[in-house]
Design a protein around this motif. Structure first.
Motif, PDB file in Angstrom:
ATOM      1  N   GLN B 125       0.833  -1.192   0.000  1.00 56.02           N
ATOM      2  CA  GLN B 125       0.000   0.000   0.000  1.00 56.02           C
ATOM      3  C   GLN B 125       0.873   1.251   0.000  1.00 56.02           C
ATOM      4  N   PRO B 130      -4.695   2.332  -2.850  1.00 52.08           N
ATOM      5  CA  PRO B 130      -5.425   1.136  -2.435  1.00 52.08           C
ATOM      6  C   PRO B 130      -4.485   0.082  -1.851  1.00 52.08           C
ATOM      7  N   VAL B 132      -3.259  -3.449  -2.092  1.00 57.40           N
ATOM      8  CA  VAL B 132      -3.273  -4.459  -3.147  1.00 57.40           C
ATOM      9  C   VAL B 132      -2.755  -5.777  -2.587  1.00 57.40           C
ATOM     10  N   GLU B 181      -9.006  -5.077  -6.390  1.00 53.70           N
ATOM     11  CA  GLU B 181      -9.564  -4.453  -5.190  1.00 53.70           C
ATOM     12  C   GLU B 181      -9.903  -5.537  -4.187  1.00 53.70           C
ATOM     13  N   CYS B 182      -9.411  -5.362  -2.992  1.00 53.91           N
ATOM     14  CA  CYS B 182      -9.465  -6.457  -2.031  1.00 53.91           C
ATOM     15  C   CYS B 182     -10.783  -6.476  -1.265  1.00 53.91           C
ATOM     16  N   LYS B 183     -11.500  -7.565  -1.412  1.00 55.27           N
ATOM     17  CA  LYS B 183     -12.756  -7.727  -0.668  1.00 55.27           C
ATOM     18  C   LYS B 183     -12.634  -8.918   0.280  1.00 55.27           C
TER      19      LYS B 183
END
Lengths: 279, 279, 279, 279
Positions: B125, B130, B132, B181-183
């Motif tokens: 980061q 964001p 990652v 994008e981290c969910k």
């Protein structure tokens, strides 16, 4: 894609006197095509076996005047011979053979391996781009037993490290620099000069040394000295992987240990990386 | 700068049943300051010893639910706690302990090390950027003894490799993918699914396999299968380092060797790298 | 003198189904002569290149039914073919390829490398002496997270180790046994049985384990179980190199660490060796 | 049983001038008892942690005058302190730090690691037996590019090696010798003398070298020279692991290769071992 660790010895003879250069070469290509990945159509693929052959043929024809010149020769050969090559990169690393001496007399054909820092170089080129050359030294292990400390650092609830004014500084150095636009440099001479700069900046004057307040500052000192003394160098990367030496607490063994017995802590180890260039 | 190979074991107990996660963590920071390099002013420097402490404290507090979640936790901690941190990267690699089984019965607290592909992940980061996340597998050694060839490649005067319709394909795979994008992903489940994709794409159907016309095509097949089956993956890097097996020529020993005795050629070795993403 | 690390793959095909055995062989000879050392007279010297050829030829002709049988074949060949050989020893080590499975279905020609303990064997013979066979397993890493302690040991002024009732036991095992007079044993079956004995003696019953009061006792338990269950084994050497796991003291970080976060201490490491035979 | 790889640095200061000795120590004991193996009774067991403490304490108290003297000190300590010790063996290996020089001036506290042959020693003693001392050098890599051949060897149907009058001789040397009854020897001086003997016997006169008809003869020449020049040495073991350099056949690439480009063959490799003592 490419071929890695192409190892060979280039032997050069002048009468009874022999000269050796043993190297390990990695050559990688990027082609203009993608059909070999998508369709399994190999018609533009230069086999890695051919890459190896070419490296050996160039060594036979041109010899290895310097590692750098040899890497340049390889890149040029691929760019001029194969129009399907979009990019070529060659890495060359030396096996550190040194001529043996008996009572100061150099031997005509005997050598000893002395790995006190490994010399390497890299050349790369994109089609229609400049040929860029890098050189470097790696696996260079240095130690100074005083004139090193670490104080005044940032502290919070997770800090347990005490401040230290006198510690051992020991590390393995990796140093890689670029030559910018490549001209007729004396690569051997420059490499030796830079190695001397590294040793000098690391250790300071022989009679007293020079205080290092941190790994960061030592890395920077090395870079600054090289940039000031070697005009051909444009940018320098330095990585210093340091081994911490822990003073053994001997109180419960009834002894005072005044930094006489220290234990190296090999894992985890700290690492400090910095890139510095000219304005 | 940062701390490498922070090794530790996180033990979790549910009654008599024990769960272990042994990892090796590397955490690197870039600070907003440069004064530690230029002036030896350490006031903003977080010691690498403190970095190590934080990693251990987070392991103690949060455990290691998944490697990826642990790497995310570490990055978030540094970003939120230290305003002088401009960038943080954490790499986590697993020691491949597996629960022992006796006659099919799992043991409550005994484990065996089975290094058939090492799981790792990375989170990074930049401040205001964001977070990652990457994950991957490395040191996965696979072999197929047929259904592999290499034909129709580019030839010139330096080509000595013969065309082959039936050779051994043996290589060490490195595979790393990004999650965009981290969910709230089920990282363990995805990792296992991708490992299965790799094995399937490499070997083909169990009763007959599938023909590989080149390393390049095999690498691409692996990537295509993963992208088609695992929607969370955005980009995949694959490196296939291959060991060539040379059929020993036994003619001068009076024998015919029909691909029965082969010698591995470990140096030089070919390497094929490809990055593939979604449109 | 001899040849080390003769690596090759022996491929055996039954229709579409392939079987692989990749091995590394070291074969050493002692000759009846000394003239090659004293006078440089090589007339009785079998070149190590010929030794390599013979190993490959025997693999081609006989295959590798078991590692042990292959080592026996090699020794017998040298003893019967060359009267100048006074002693021959052959070591064979296996590359741990395992057949791949897809959803439980075995693949006809795809394999994965799973190094969870390496199988090896050794055969040796003096002229006019018996052919002796050894077999073993090495690099087998095991861990149990409880049911291990070390108490009641000898103490003096140099003892700082506290007694421990509940520690982690983690080690790398080397185990080598001899078969005495060599008969028609089912070497594969015996090897698997011994591997199971090792795992069982190390870990105890799956639901509760068994307390280990020391590395020494664990080594002895392994040996006793093998001797009781495998009648063909005459003598067993076991070496247990153990990695100590240090419970991280987190008091000064404001935390209680109940054996949840432990750091492996890889150097120095303890080692325990024992040889046990039948009366 | 015992403790391996006890690594530490012993720092000695004379004013501003520092002297370092970094070593790796392995100390193994055999006890008079067997109850720790059979019954788990640890009452006579000296923990390996205590062994480590003792090694560090002796380093603190006595320093490391020479590796050999330090190994002797350790053995004596265990024999005189613990009556349950039946046998003790200590191995000491040096990290090859050398003082840095700047323009010929030695630095007071900076060192560089130069691993061109590693010095080690061993001391061992059985209760009521003599203390025996060994010393040695290992990982010494040497090469001569001519004055080596291999002819007139034994041939049969498995021989494919051609005779050679002029080849490269390259190998890694291991050399270990015993001092017989241990007196007040100048171990440093002897070790340096033996290293010189090895280099001299391997390479011959600097202006022309000396022909080696085989590895065996070279090994013997090294041993003979040491025995003739160093009276304190009783028995010498030498192992020469040789790397063969294969002259690349470039005929099908349209070139003649007169031993200019050679490829090292690292596996398999030949090995030649010989033990020689005085009558």
């Amino acid at each position: 894609y490419g071929k890695n660790t192409i190892k060979f010895l280039r032997l050069h003879r002048e009468g009874k006197k022999h000269f050796v250069k043993e190297v390990e070469v990695c050559t990688h290509l990027r082609l203009t095509s993608a059909q070999e990945y998508l369709d399994g159509n190999n018609s533009l693929v230069i086999p890695t076996d051919t890459i190896k052959n070419i490296v050996l043929v160039l060594a036979k024809k041109n010899g290895i005047p310097t590692l750098e010149q040899f890497a340049i020769d390889i890149c040029k050969h691929f760019m001029t011979t194969f129009c399907q090559v979009a990019y070529v990169k060659t890495y060359v690393q030396e096996v550190p053979w040194q001529r043996l001496h008996e009572n100061g007399v150099p031997h005509v054909h005997s050598f000893i391996c002395v790995p006190d820092g490994i010399r390497f170089c890299e050349a790369e080129q994109c089609r229609n781009g400049p040929l860029v050359v890098f050189a470097g030294i790696k696996d260079l292990k240095l130690m100074k037993t005083t004139q090193s400390g670490f104080e005044g650092f940032y502290k919070n609830e997770h800090t347990t490290l005490p401040e230290r004014k006198d510690r051992i500084l020991c590390g393995e150095l990796f140093c890689k620099w670029s030559y910018g636009e490549c001209k007729d440099f004396d690569f051997d001479c420059i490499w030796n000069k830079i190695r001397e700069c590294i040793l000098e900046a690391f250790s300071g004057p022989p009679d007293c040394g020079e205080y290092s307040p941190s790994y960061q500052k030592t890395v920077n000192s090395i870079q600054m000295l090289i940039l000031s003394k070697v005009s051909q160098v444009q940018v320098i990367d330095v990585v210093l992987n340091n081994t911490f030496y822990n003073v053994v607490d001997m109180k419960n063994l009834g002894l005072t240990n005044d930094k006489e017995v220290l234990v190296p802590v090999e894992a985890p180890y700290g690492s400090c990386t910095c890139t510095l260039g000219r304005k």
